[in-house]
Design an enzyme around this catalytic site. Structure first.
Site, PDB file in Angstrom:
ATOM      1  N   LEU A 227     -17.959  18.391   1.047  1.00 33.07           N
ATOM      2  CA  LEU A 227     -19.079  19.198   1.551  1.00 33.07           C
ATOM      3  C   LEU A 227     -19.787  18.500   2.709  1.00 33.07           C
ATOM      4  O   LEU A 227     -20.898  18.869   3.086  1.00 33.07           O
ATOM      5  CB  LEU A 227     -20.073  19.499   0.427  1.00 33.07           C
ATOM      6  CG  LEU A 227     -19.493  20.278  -0.761  1.00 33.07           C
ATOM      7  CD1 LEU A 227     -20.570  20.532  -1.802  1.00 33.07           C
ATOM      8  CD2 LEU A 227     -18.885  21.594  -0.301  1.00 33.07           C
TER       9      LEU A 227
ATOM     10  N   TYR B  42     -22.217   0.880  -6.234  1.00 31.75           N
ATOM     11  CA  TYR B  42     -23.126   2.024  -6.263  1.00 31.75           C
ATOM     12  C   TYR B  42     -24.365   1.657  -7.074  1.00 31.75           C
ATOM     13  O   TYR B  42     -24.291   1.466  -8.298  1.00 31.75           O
ATOM     14  CB  TYR B  42     -22.472   3.239  -6.912  1.00 31.75           C
ATOM     15  CG  TYR B  42     -21.359   3.896  -6.120  1.00 31.75           C
ATOM     16  CD1 TYR B  42     -21.059   3.514  -4.818  1.00 31.75           C
ATOM     17  CD2 TYR B  42     -20.592   4.908  -6.691  1.00 31.75           C
ATOM     18  CE1 TYR B  42     -20.037   4.128  -4.108  1.00 31.75           C
ATOM     19  CE2 TYR B  42     -19.573   5.529  -5.987  1.00 31.75           C
ATOM     20  CZ  TYR B  42     -19.293   5.130  -4.692  1.00 31.75           C
ATOM     21  OH  TYR B  42     -18.280   5.746  -4.000  1.00 31.75           O
TER      22      TYR B  42
END
Length: 336
Positions: free
Chosen positions: A209, A58
């Site tokens: 989500l 990341y």
């Protein structure tokens, strides 16, 4: 009432029902701010969040360095660090080289992660994806050796299917499988979840989500240049007519959420949290304002009738488009 903590399988740690997904703090899905990210980590820990998930790829290590800064001075027993390893990026940021899970690479990646995070051990260590060139037994065996040496507490996996789960669990107990699971992404229900429960493997669900599909309005998507022109532009569920179809689908959740006194995003989090005592929901957070609503959602009372109503409103196969672009889908052992 949904439990506020979850046990990750039969051998894993007990963690908060909501985990902090830290990827967005390093530039994924739009702009980020380091100072606000640090405040968010502190707010999450202070509110009872214990599971923090990151990946060594990341932001080319930025995310681990950021978390190391945020966790400095905190009691090491107050949080559970889950780290994915092995993603091979090119200088432009693309995961162009696949995933490297060779035993020698495992030890190398771990050393860098420990240094960047400023800790002497990781709680859960997992390959970010299955390396097709390395038997899973070799990768898990290498991590098991690091468990014996005290550098790792538990072994996890990410986005793998039933056969790989069985082969891995035959080498060493697996604490949890990290895999996408949401109202719109239900593939785990086709064999993977049953296999995990048979083997005593917990679930850490990411993408709850659906990368912003759930909880965002059509107007927000039209106005949000980061999502329209940036990281979302190549994702099938955000392209062409798929986007309109999927936003219409999500809008069916509005009245259900209103009846529960929740936002649609909170409803989606509550749905995942209610799927089982062995499933923790990872919620992407990069702002302090995201912490309290997520925790409140996980604590919401959500029974069988509520689950059935939501399933009827948004059937498992109703979403348009795959969850990843074709090249990334083909690399998912969980989709085979």
């Amino acid at each position: 009432m949904t439990p506020t903590t979850k046990k990750l399988g039969s051998t894993g740690p007990r963690v908060g029902a909501i985990g902090l997904g830290a990827m967005g703090m390093s530039g994924a899905y739009g702009r980020s701010d380091d100072a606000e990210a640090v405040r968010t980590v502190h707010a999450a820990l202070d509110a009872g969040v214990t599971l923090i998930d990151t990946g060594d790829f990341y932001g080319f290590g930025h995310n681990e360095l950021l978390l190391g800064r945020a966790l400095r001075g905190r009691d090491r027993d107050d949080y559970v660090l889950s780290v994915k390893f092995g993603g091979m990026r090119d200088p432009g940021g693309a995961l162009a080289g696949g995933f490297d899970a060779r035993p020698a690479a495992v030890a190398n990646f771990l050393g860098y992660s420990l240094t960047r995070l400023g800790v002497d051990h990781l709680d859960i260590y997992r390959p970010g994806r299955l390396d097709p060139d390395v038997p899973i037994e070799d990768t898990v065996g290498a991590i098991a050796g690091l468990v014996e040496r005290g550098y790792v507490r538990y072994i996890g996996l990410s986005e793998v299917g039933p056969e790989t789960l069985r082969r891995a669990a035959a080498v060493h107990p697996i604490s949890d499988l990290q895999i996408e699971y949401s109202v719109l992404s239900r593939g785990i229900e086709d064999g993977i979840l049953d296999t995990c429960r048979e083997l005593g493997i917990g679930i850490t669900a990411y993408g709850v989500l659906s990368r912003g599909l759930i909880g965002s309005t059509r107007r927000e998507f039209e106005a949000d240049g980061d999502r329209q022109q940036g990281s979302h532009s190549a994702w099938p569920r955000f392209q062409g007519s798929n986007l309109g179809h999927n936003l219409d689908l999500v809008s069916r959740l509005d009245p259900i959420a209103a009846r529960h006194g929740l936002t649609v995003a909170q409803l989606a989090i509550a749905w995942v949290a209610a799927q089982g005592d062995d499933i923790a929901a990872l919620v992407g957070m990069k702002r302090v304002a995201r912490v309290a609503p997520a925790i409140d959602a996980a604590a919401a009372a959500f029974g069988r009738a509520d689950l059935a109503e939501l399933d009827a409103a948004v059937p498992a196969d109703a979403v348009a488009g795959t969850r990843y672009p074709e090249a990334l889908m083909s690399a998912l052992d969980s989709e085979r």
